[in-house]
Design a protein around this motif. Sequence first.
Motif, PDB file in Angstrom:
ATOM      1  N   ILE A 223       0.839  -1.199   0.000  1.00 46.58           N
ATOM      2  CA  ILE A 223       0.000   0.000   0.000  1.00 46.58           C
ATOM      3  C   ILE A 223       0.876   1.252   0.000  1.00 46.58           C
ATOM      4  O   ILE A 223       0.646   2.190  -0.778  1.00 46.58           O
ATOM      5  N   ALA A 224       1.892   1.260   0.865  1.00 46.95           N
ATOM      6  CA  ALA A 224       2.780   2.423   0.948  1.00 46.95           C
ATOM      7  C   ALA A 224       3.582   2.597  -0.331  1.00 46.95           C
ATOM      8  O   ALA A 224       3.834   3.728  -0.778  1.00 46.95           O
ATOM      9  N   ARG A 225       3.980   1.490  -0.944  1.00 43.41           N
ATOM     10  CA  ARG A 225       4.771   1.548  -2.180  1.00 43.41           C
ATOM     11  C   ARG A 225       3.978   2.231  -3.292  1.00 43.41           C
ATOM     12  O   ARG A 225       4.474   3.106  -3.997  1.00 43.41           O
ATOM     13  N   LEU A 226       2.722   1.834  -3.447  1.00 47.33           N
ATOM     14  CA  LEU A 226       1.886   2.449  -4.476  1.00 47.33           C
ATOM     15  C   LEU A 226       1.519   3.872  -4.095  1.00 47.33           C
ATOM     16  O   LEU A 226       1.570   4.785  -4.925  1.00 47.33           O
ATOM     17  N   GLY A 227       1.152   4.066  -2.842  1.00 44.16           N
ATOM     18  CA  GLY A 227       0.720   5.395  -2.407  1.00 44.16           C
ATOM     19  C   GLY A 227       1.792   6.454  -2.550  1.00 44.16           C
ATOM     20  O   GLY A 227       1.521   7.562  -3.033  1.00 44.16           O
ATOM     21  N   THR A 228       3.021   6.136  -2.153  1.00 45.60           N
ATOM     22  CA  THR A 228       4.090   7.118  -2.268  1.00 45.60           C
ATOM     23  C   THR A 228       4.432   7.410  -3.724  1.00 45.60           C
ATOM     24  O   THR A 228       4.829   8.525  -4.066  1.00 45.60           O
ATOM     25  N   LYS A 229       4.260   6.419  -4.589  1.00 43.34           N
ATOM     26  CA  LYS A 229       4.468   6.651  -6.022  1.00 43.34           C
ATOM     27  C   LYS A 229       3.456   7.671  -6.546  1.00 43.34           C
ATOM     28  O   LYS A 229       3.744   8.429  -7.492  1.00 43.34           O
ATOM     29  N   LEU A 230       2.276   7.723  -5.908  1.00 43.15           N
ATOM     30  CA  LEU A 230       1.226   8.669  -6.293  1.00 43.15           C
ATOM     31  C   LEU A 230       1.309   9.965  -5.495  1.00 43.15           C
ATOM     32  O   LEU A 230       0.373  10.754  -5.482  1.00 43.15           O
ATOM     33  N   GLN A 292      -4.083  -3.266 -12.200  1.00 34.37           N
ATOM     34  CA  GLN A 292      -3.862  -2.527 -13.441  1.00 34.37           C
ATOM     35  C   GLN A 292      -2.926  -1.343 -13.220  1.00 34.37           C
ATOM     36  O   GLN A 292      -2.028  -1.083 -14.027  1.00 34.37           O
ATOM     37  N   LEU A 293      -3.142  -0.624 -12.114  1.00 37.64           N
ATOM     38  CA  LEU A 293      -2.327   0.552 -11.824  1.00 37.64           C
ATOM     39  C   LEU A 293      -0.884   0.163 -11.531  1.00 37.64           C
ATOM     40  O   LEU A 293       0.058   0.828 -11.980  1.00 37.64           O
ATOM     41  N   ALA A 294      -0.686  -0.915 -10.795  1.00 34.97           N
ATOM     42  CA  ALA A 294       0.671  -1.379 -10.496  1.00 34.97           C
ATOM     43  C   ALA A 294       1.405  -1.784 -11.771  1.00 34.97           C
ATOM     44  O   ALA A 294       2.605  -1.505 -11.926  1.00 34.97           O
ATOM     45  N   ASP A 298       4.644   0.094 -13.072  1.00 32.80           N
ATOM     46  CA  ASP A 298       5.757  -0.834 -12.872  1.00 32.80           C
ATOM     47  C   ASP A 298       6.159  -0.893 -11.401  1.00 32.80           C
ATOM     48  O   ASP A 298       7.336  -0.750 -11.040  1.00 32.80           O
ATOM     49  N   ILE A 299       5.144  -1.105 -10.532  1.00 30.10           N
ATOM     50  CA  ILE A 299       5.365  -1.201  -9.094  1.00 30.10           C
ATOM     51  C   ILE A 299       5.134  -2.646  -8.665  1.00 30.10           C
ATOM     52  O   ILE A 299       4.060  -3.202  -8.927  1.00 30.10           O
ATOM     53  N   PRO A 300       6.100  -3.288  -8.026  1.00 28.28           N
ATOM     54  CA  PRO A 300       5.888  -4.674  -7.575  1.00 28.28           C
ATOM     55  C   PRO A 300       4.861  -4.737  -6.441  1.00 28.28           C
ATOM     56  O   PRO A 300       5.042  -4.129  -5.388  1.00 28.28           O
ATOM     57  N   MET A 301       3.783  -5.486  -6.662  1.00 30.40           N
ATOM     58  CA  MET A 301       2.749  -5.693  -5.646  1.00 30.40           C
ATOM     59  C   MET A 301       2.341  -7.172  -5.688  1.00 30.40           C
ATOM     60  O   MET A 301       1.276  -7.525  -6.193  1.00 30.40           O
ATOM     61  N   PRO A 302       3.207  -8.047  -5.168  1.00 35.01           N
ATOM     62  CA  PRO A 302       2.973  -9.484  -5.338  1.00 35.01           C
ATOM     63  C   PRO A 302       1.699 -10.006  -4.681  1.00 35.01           C
ATOM     64  O   PRO A 302       1.060 -10.924  -5.212  1.00 35.01           O
TER      65      PRO A 302
END
Length: 340
Positions: A223-230, A292-294, A298-302
């Motif tokens: 969650i933090a990985r995607l959120g900080t990218k945004l 789809q957003l990941a 190109d964000i790893p979200m396994p």
Amino acid sequence: MEQVAVIGAGSWGTALAMVLAHNGHDVRVWSHRESQVEEINSKHINSKYLPNVELPSNLVAYSDMQKAIEGAKAILLVVPTKAIREVCRQLRPFITNGQTVIHASKGIEPETHKRISEMIADELGDEVNNRLVVLSGPSHAEEVALKQPTTVTVSSYNMDAAEVAQDLFMNEHFRVYTNDDVVGVEIGGALKNIIALGAGISDGLGYGDNAKAALITRGLAEIARLGTKLDANPLTFAGLTGVGDLIVTCTSQHSRNWRAGNMLGKGYVLQDVLDQMGMVVEGVRTTKAAYQLAQKLDIPMPITEGLYELLFDEKDPKQVVDELMNRGKTKELEDLNSFL
């Protein structure tokens, strides 16, 4: 005392309407179901969504949206993500300048990958952003309706609007903080439903507390990985709308996302689960959008990827867990840098 319109009479909309009514406000709840409106007004109950809970007398239901919002200081939107655009289109002819718009829905739209506030702005006009507020946090409707202690966050680009919402809702049972990180609050509230599906699946498979603790912790990292990218503030994910909401949704049988995941872990197919739930399971739709957003960013979200394959490619739940456990080696602190 203020007049407040609540658009949506599900469990969460009704519980929040009760908070407003208990604070002495004149509360008008809109529902598209005539039978539900009649039940609320004549019997003061909402039997489908909050059975055995008596509704306050200053909470009145309407099926006419114009009458529901006429003269309201604030409009609270509490409808499923998939209904946001259609409801906003119905609302737009009647909304007036100066009305604070608060939403308490959690999700991301597939294909567009837009957050709820972005969808609302699309339909009501960008000018609404200056008076748009997000309400989110660890909160089960069933407990809020019983006045059990609950703490949430309201977020807006305009802190005056956030404080309007804070003043409307805050009382001795329902504590409200403010936060200016709209992106982080919405991303945390949306993506925790994905991890709650995973927690339910883990429990349905018969795995124990070790597995669920790992899932919650690694889910928070995603969650933090995607959120900080945004461009969200990473500290938001350590707060009520991040780890707080994640804990409550992943560990309680009140959570419909946990319950849906639990059925999937026990071998039910997705459509049967959704049919039996009888209510919207936001995590399913949000999994598709986040996956789809990941991929796009190109964000790893396994974990999200594994759940997507389980939900939409019918991969076996145990196979998903085995593949997550057998991923290549990595360093934990690289993910924790998201919070710094």
